[in-house]
Design a protein around this motif. Structure first.
Motif, short mmCIF file in Angstrom:
data_model
loop_
_atom_site.label_atom_id
_atom_site.label_comp_id
_atom_site.label_asym_id
_atom_site.label_seq_id
_atom_site.Cartn_x
_atom_site.Cartn_y
_atom_site.Cartn_z
N ALA B 86 0.85 -1.20 0.00
CA ALA B 86 0.00 0.00 0.00
C ALA B 86 0.88 1.25 0.00
O ALA B 86 1.68 1.46 0.91
N ALA B 87 0.74 2.05 -1.05
CA ALA B 87 1.61 3.20 -1.24
C ALA B 87 1.14 3.94 -2.48
O ALA B 87 0.18 3.53 -3.15
N GLU B 88 1.84 5.02 -2.82
CA GLU B 88 1.58 5.71 -4.07
C GLU B 88 2.73 5.41 -5.04
O GLU B 88 3.90 5.42 -4.64
N TYR B 89 2.37 5.14 -6.27
CA TYR B 89 3.34 4.73 -7.28
C TYR B 89 3.36 5.75 -8.42
O TYR B 89 2.31 6.19 -8.89
N PHE B 90 4.58 6.09 -8.83
CA PHE B 90 4.76 7.10 -9.87
C PHE B 90 5.52 6.51 -11.06
O PHE B 90 6.57 5.90 -10.89
N CYS B 91 4.97 6.73 -12.23
CA CYS B 91 5.64 6.37 -13.48
C CYS B 91 6.36 7.61 -14.00
O CYS B 91 5.81 8.72 -13.96
N VAL B 92 7.59 7.43 -14.47
CA VAL B 92 8.43 8.57 -14.84
C VAL B 92 9.11 8.27 -16.18
O VAL B 92 9.54 7.15 -16.42
N VAL B 93 9.21 9.28 -17.02
CA VAL B 93 9.87 9.11 -18.32
C VAL B 93 10.92 10.19 -18.52
O VAL B 93 10.77 11.31 -18.06
N THR B 94 11.98 9.82 -19.18
CA THR B 94 12.95 10.78 -19.67
C THR B 94 13.50 10.21 -20.97
O THR B 94 13.11 9.12 -21.39
N PHE B 95 14.37 10.94 -21.63
CA PHE B 95 14.93 10.37 -22.85
C PHE B 95 16.44 10.37 -22.79
O PHE B 95 17.05 11.30 -22.26
#
Lengths: 116, 114
Positions: B86-95
């Motif tokens: 149980a938590a908050e999940y973040f998707c992250v993008v860079t190039f």
């Protein structure tokens, strides 16, 4: 173990005050970052620094400034705090390698700032 | 322009059932993709990252994610949820080859029902 520390977990300030948030990392990282985190908006980059005395604006630099006099320390300054700067502030650091944008960022625990 | 969309603001699953957190990205360049987790009152921690090696990436705590270029997706999965997930999940993008900036999704709050 890698470590990024922030000077305060919770901070309450009044409108118009000058606010300093300090961040220290012990990993000898070149890059350091300041973000603010607001519900439903994810993290937004305020400023970053890739070397001592160097700084670059992120996505939302207005109302903020930064200082990096030493490699391990990166300070965020709110020149005149306003209520819309009430937020969670997160500091991060990463090393600089050839694939700079892929380097893992290590985060501090955050400072929850309330401006009244 | 680069962007990342997490399709669900909240996901609720029962303990012991599979977890799926969805992430789609938009990038003109070869992306690098990350999943970070934030437990209550704790800092952000890297779960896993994709940087052009194997498309199936394994992370910590039994999580994994698959990079699908044709679908521009990077969904996070776990076969069996645990209460500690149980938590908050973040998707992250860079190039790759870009500057140091990461583009963050808005986050997905994972709720685990006993």
């Amino acid at each position: 173990d890698v470590k990024v520390t922030q000077s305060s977990r919770y901070l309450v300030k009044r409108t118009g005050e000058k606010v300093f948030l300090e961040c220290v990392q012990d990993m000898d990282h070149e890059n350091m970052f300041w973000y603010r985190q607001d519900p439903g908006l994810g993290l937004r980059l305020i400023y970053f620094s890739y070397d001592v005395k160097m700084k670059e604006k992120g996505d939302i630099p207005e109302g903020y400034s930064v200082s990096r006099e030493k490699k391990e320390r990166f300070s965020l300054i709110l020149e005149s705090a306003s209520t819309n700067q009430t937020s969670m502030y997160l500091c991060a650091s990463s090393s600089r390698t050839s694939g700079a944008s892929t380097d893992t960022q290590y985060f501090g625990p955050g400072t929850r700032l309330t401006v009244l | 322009a680069q962007s990342v969309t997490q399709l669900d603001s909240h996901v609720s699953v029962s303990e012991g059932t599979p977890v799926l957190l969805r992430c789609n990205y938009s990038s003109s360049y070869s992306p690098s993709l990350f999943w970070y987790v934030q437990h209550p009152n704790k800092g952000l921690q890297l779960l896993l990252k994709y940087t052009s090696a194997a498309t199936l990436v394994k992370g910590i705590n039994g999580f994994e994610a698959e990079f699908k270029k044709s679908e521009t997706s990077f969904h996070l999965t776990k076969p069996s949820a645990h209460m500690s997930d149980a938590a908050e999940y973040f998707c992250v993008v860079t190039f790759r080859g870009g500057n140091y900036q990461l583009i963050w999704g808005a986050g997905t709050k994972l709720i685990i029902k006993p």
